[in-house]
Design an enzyme around this catalytic site. Structure first.
Site, PDB file in Angstrom:
ATOM      1  N   HIS A  44       6.975   2.289  -1.576  1.00  0.00           N
ATOM      2  CA  HIS A  44       8.050   2.590  -0.633  1.00  0.00           C
ATOM      3  C   HIS A  44       9.405   2.030  -1.055  1.00  0.00           C
ATOM      4  CE1 HIS A  44       5.269   4.475   2.071  1.00  0.00           C
ATOM      5  NE2 HIS A  44       4.558   3.375   2.239  1.00  0.00           N
ATOM      6  N   ARG A  69       3.365  -3.643  -5.978  1.00  0.00           N
ATOM      7  CA  ARG A  69       2.601  -2.881  -5.008  1.00  0.00           C
ATOM      8  C   ARG A  69       2.624  -1.456  -5.554  1.00  0.00           C
ATOM      9  NH1 ARG A  69       2.620  -1.162   0.702  1.00  0.00           N
ATOM     10  NH2 ARG A  69       4.847  -0.797   0.602  1.00  0.00           N
ATOM     11  N   GLU A 145      -5.330  -0.958   5.796  1.00  0.00           N
ATOM     12  CA  GLU A 145      -4.269  -0.485   6.694  1.00  0.00           C
ATOM     13  C   GLU A 145      -4.622   0.827   7.378  1.00  0.00           C
ATOM     14  OE1 GLU A 145      -0.653  -0.110   4.310  1.00  0.00           O
ATOM     15  OE2 GLU A 145      -1.730   0.733   2.614  1.00  0.00           O
ATOM     16  N   ASP A 171       1.216   0.591   8.708  1.00  0.00           N
ATOM     17  CA  ASP A 171       0.204   1.648   8.691  1.00  0.00           C
ATOM     18  C   ASP A 171      -0.960   1.306   9.615  1.00  0.00           C
ATOM     19  OD1 ASP A 171       1.141   3.759   6.985  1.00  0.00           O
ATOM     20  OD2 ASP A 171       0.989   2.374   5.307  1.00  0.00           O
TER      21      ASP A 171
HETATM   22  C1  3PY Z   1       2.467  -1.522   5.800  1.00  0.00           C
HETATM   23  O1  3PY Z   1       2.912  -2.294   6.657  1.00  0.00           O
HETATM   24  O2  3PY Z   1       1.771  -0.523   6.057  1.00  0.00           O
HETATM   25  C2  3PY Z   1       2.784  -1.774   4.416  1.00  0.00           C
HETATM   26  O3  3PY Z   1       2.264  -1.099   3.558  1.00  0.00           O
HETATM   27  C3  3PY Z   1       3.782  -2.828   4.089  1.00  0.00           C
HETATM   28  O4  3PY Z   1       4.792  -2.278   3.292  1.00  0.00           O
HETATM   29 MG    MG Z   2       1.336   0.626   4.254  1.00  0.00          MG
END
Ligand code: 3PY
Ligand code: MG
Length: 250
Positions: A44, A69, A145, A171
């Site tokens: 992101h 990441r 997530e 997420d």
């Molecule tokens: C989330 O909070 O889903 C993440 O991937 C953090 O960037």
């Molecule tokens: Mg995420």
């Protein structure tokens, strides 16, 4: 030895910065602000593999660990980041034990994985016998997530070859029918976060979480997190700029 692993072995939690702006100067500056490592966000943030490459040694030159990441759980991309000097890998959307096993396979040389040999920068740091010790130089976290990941949590935690889990609160919130938020105090999302922390502890794995607010990060460390990331560069810049303009307007 990886600096993050040294911190963990000392019983402390690591504090990471988060990079959305792939500027060499911005990263060199951020790397000297006291973090234990910086995460270049290929999912992101604006960086891609090519723009991330020069940032990795710049972070290491400041005496802290460069992590990435990934934008996906892709063995080819992970191998390239490792070959050019990433010493930590956070992989998004790890939903099953198979996903976790594919991630572990990308991180380790045979017989423990299927990483292809061709490191360019790591031998400069770890010496000609890097091959033999590569695994201990890398920290690895699978992102939990989604609802599917929650359902498969113990199976994911049980996969060998990963240090632990990194919680993506935005997420995860969406997965639980809430608006996407870091630093959430929503009871159901907090309960899921506490559950993930507890299962990681029970399974002997490390656990971290993405945060914005430093106070929330402290709370997460107090609740057992071994690692927290704090507000990304872009978030910090916008907050400081907004406050500065507002102060001047009086
Ligand atoms: C989330 O909070 O889903 C993440 O991937 C953090 O960037
Ligand atoms: Mg995420």
């Amino acid at each position: 030895m990886n600096g993050i692993r040294t911190i963990w072995n000392q019983g402390r939690a690591a504090i990471l910065g988060w990079v959305h702006i792939p500027s060499l100067l911005a990263v060199e500056t951020l790397a000297r602000c006291g973090y234990d490592g910086l995460v270049i966000d290929l999912q992101h943030g604006e960086a891609d593999l090519a723009s991330a490459m020069p940032l990795l040694p710049a972070i290491h030159a400041a005496g802290i660990e460069p992590l990435v990441r990934m934008k996906a759980n892709d063995a080819g991309d992970i191998g390239r980041m490792l070959d050019f000097g990433a010493y930590g890998v956070i992989a998004p959307l790890i939903n099953t034990a198979d996903d976790a096993a594919r991630l572990a396979g990308a991180l380790h040389y045979p017989p423990h994985g299927a990483r292809s040999f061709g490191p360019r920068r790591p031998p400069m740091r770890f010496g000609a016998d890097y091959y033999a010790k590569a695994s201990e130089t890398i920290v690895s976290l699978a992102m939990v997530e989604t609802r599917e990941a929650l359902a498969n949590l113990d199976a994911i935690i049980g996969v060998e070859g990963l240090d632990g889990i990194f919680i993506g609160p935005a997420d995860l919130s969406v997965a639980l029918g809430r608006p996407p938020r870091a630093d959430t105090d929503d009871p159901e999302v907090l309960a899921a976060i506490r559950h993930i922390i507890a299962r990681c502890k029970a399974g002997g794995r490390r656990v971290g979480i993405f945060c914005n607010d430093a106070g929330y990060g402290r709370r997460m460390i107090a609740q057992g997190c071994d690692l927290v990331s704090l507000a990304p560069d872009l978030t910090l810049m916008a907050a400081a700029a907004r406050a500065s303009v507002q102060a001047a307007r009086g």
